[in-house]
Design an enzyme around this catalytic site. Structure first.
Site, mmCIF file in Angstrom:
data_model
loop_
_atom_site.group_PDB
_atom_site.id
_atom_site.type_symbol
_atom_site.label_atom_id
_atom_site.label_comp_id
_atom_site.label_asym_id
_atom_site.label_seq_id
_atom_site.Cartn_x
_atom_site.Cartn_y
_atom_site.Cartn_z
ATOM 1 N N SER A 255 -1.189 -3.533 0.970
ATOM 2 C CA SER A 255 -0.685 -2.322 1.479
ATOM 3 C C SER A 255 -0.566 -2.541 2.894
ATOM 4 O O SER A 255 -1.230 -3.086 3.695
ATOM 5 C CB SER A 255 -1.720 -1.143 1.083
ATOM 6 O OG SER A 255 -3.146 -1.614 1.707
ATOM 7 N N GLY B 179 -2.922 -4.294 5.685
ATOM 8 C CA GLY B 179 -2.253 -5.219 6.743
ATOM 9 C C GLY B 179 -2.342 -4.674 8.250
ATOM 10 O O GLY B 179 -2.710 -5.828 9.058
ATOM 11 N N GLU C 151 3.350 -9.182 4.087
ATOM 12 C CA GLU C 151 4.169 -8.602 3.158
ATOM 13 C C GLU C 151 3.699 -7.460 2.458
ATOM 14 O O GLU C 151 2.727 -7.458 1.739
ATOM 15 C CB GLU C 151 4.416 -9.829 1.997
ATOM 16 C CG GLU C 151 5.649 -9.479 1.290
ATOM 17 C CD GLU C 151 5.658 -8.708 -0.265
ATOM 18 O OE1 GLU C 151 5.606 -7.420 -0.086
ATOM 19 O OE2 GLU C 151 5.091 -9.252 -0.984
ATOM 20 N N CYS D 120 5.984 -4.359 -4.609
ATOM 21 C CA CYS D 120 6.383 -4.009 -3.162
ATOM 22 C C CYS D 120 7.711 -3.589 -3.049
ATOM 23 O O CYS D 120 7.991 -2.640 -2.344
ATOM 24 C CB CYS D 120 5.748 -5.126 -2.473
ATOM 25 S SG CYS D 120 4.024 -5.361 -2.331
#
Length: 248
Positions: A4, A8, A25, A59
């Site tokens: 998430s 991050g 990512e 994602c």
């Protein structure tokens, strides 16, 4: 790190000043753009892969459908007919199209978001869900305002929001109205136009034309904005783990 955006950011803060390299990512809210000259049947199959693959728990899932008004009703009818046929059940069964949500907490989050923010224009197929497990039906919501959390926040579930675009420029504008920038898809018979838009206008790290973003070891994968930075796969992915040395 893959996960998430919130986590991050915490990892970036924790590693700041340490000299450690970091590739993030993170989340996504990818636009799926269908222009009025697109092959609608191909677009529908692309959507199935983009948002209902792995129950939308991807994602780069194409959770925002931006379709030109001239073909919006036809595409809407085709999508409804297609998701009526999606088979939901045990993901280990090769005949199944959609499995379960990862856990009850995530299922509760999806139900809460849809229940709180979805307008009345919501479509879910009359498909019987398995009695045991965290299952949620494929969901299509139309006429969603661009500021609606369903259009702005990552749901991480099988929920597709549809917005009608007046013309090409409007679709491009809608595509970038998000803090994320991981993936995007453009469906159009005019490949030259689609390539130009992908290069010049779409704010995303990965853009597919007449398809959706797929992981391929030959192609770099990663995002911009709140979707992170750095790249995975191919030579660019290797460079994230090394220091270059120049000898002159």
């Amino acid at each position: 790190f893959t996960g998430s955006t919130d986590v991050g950011k915490k990892i970036r803060q924790a590693t700041a000043g340490t000299g450690k390299s970091l590739t993030l990512e993170l989340g996504g809210k990818s636009p799926f753009i269908v222009f009025d000259d697109a092959d609608l049947d191909s677009a529908v199959e692309g959507l199935v892969d983009a948002i209902w693959f792995n129950q939308g728990q991807v994602c780069c899932a194409g959770s925002r459908l931006l379709v030109q008004e001239g073909v919006s009703e036809r595409l809407y009818s085709k999508i409804k007919a297609r998701i009526q046929k999606l088979r939901i059940g045990d993901p280990l069964d090769k005949s199944i199209d959609m499995g379960a949500i990862v856990d009850q907490v995530q299922l509760d989050d999806i139900e809460k978001m849809v229940g709180e923010y979805a307008p009345d224009t919501i479509f879910q197929p009359n498909t019987e869900l398995p009695a045991k497990g965290c299952y949620y039906p494929p969901t299509l919501i139309t006429d969603v305002e661009t500021a609606n959390p369903l259009m702005q926040n990552e749901i991480f579930g099988p929920v597709l929001s549809l917005v009608r675009a007046k013309h090409d420029e409007h679709a491009i504008e809608l595509a970038s109205e998000t803090r994320f920038g991981l993936g995007a898809a453009i469906f159009s018979a005019n490949v030259a136009k689609a390539q130009r838009i992908a290069i010049e206008d779409i704010e995303a790290g990965c853009v597919a034309i007449n398809d959706f973003v797929r992981s391929d070891p030959r192609v770099p994968f990663g995002g911009i904005k709140d979707s992170g930075y750095g790249r995975e796969l191919c030579k660019l992915g290797i460079h994230e783990f090394i220091n270059s040395k120049s000898i002159v």
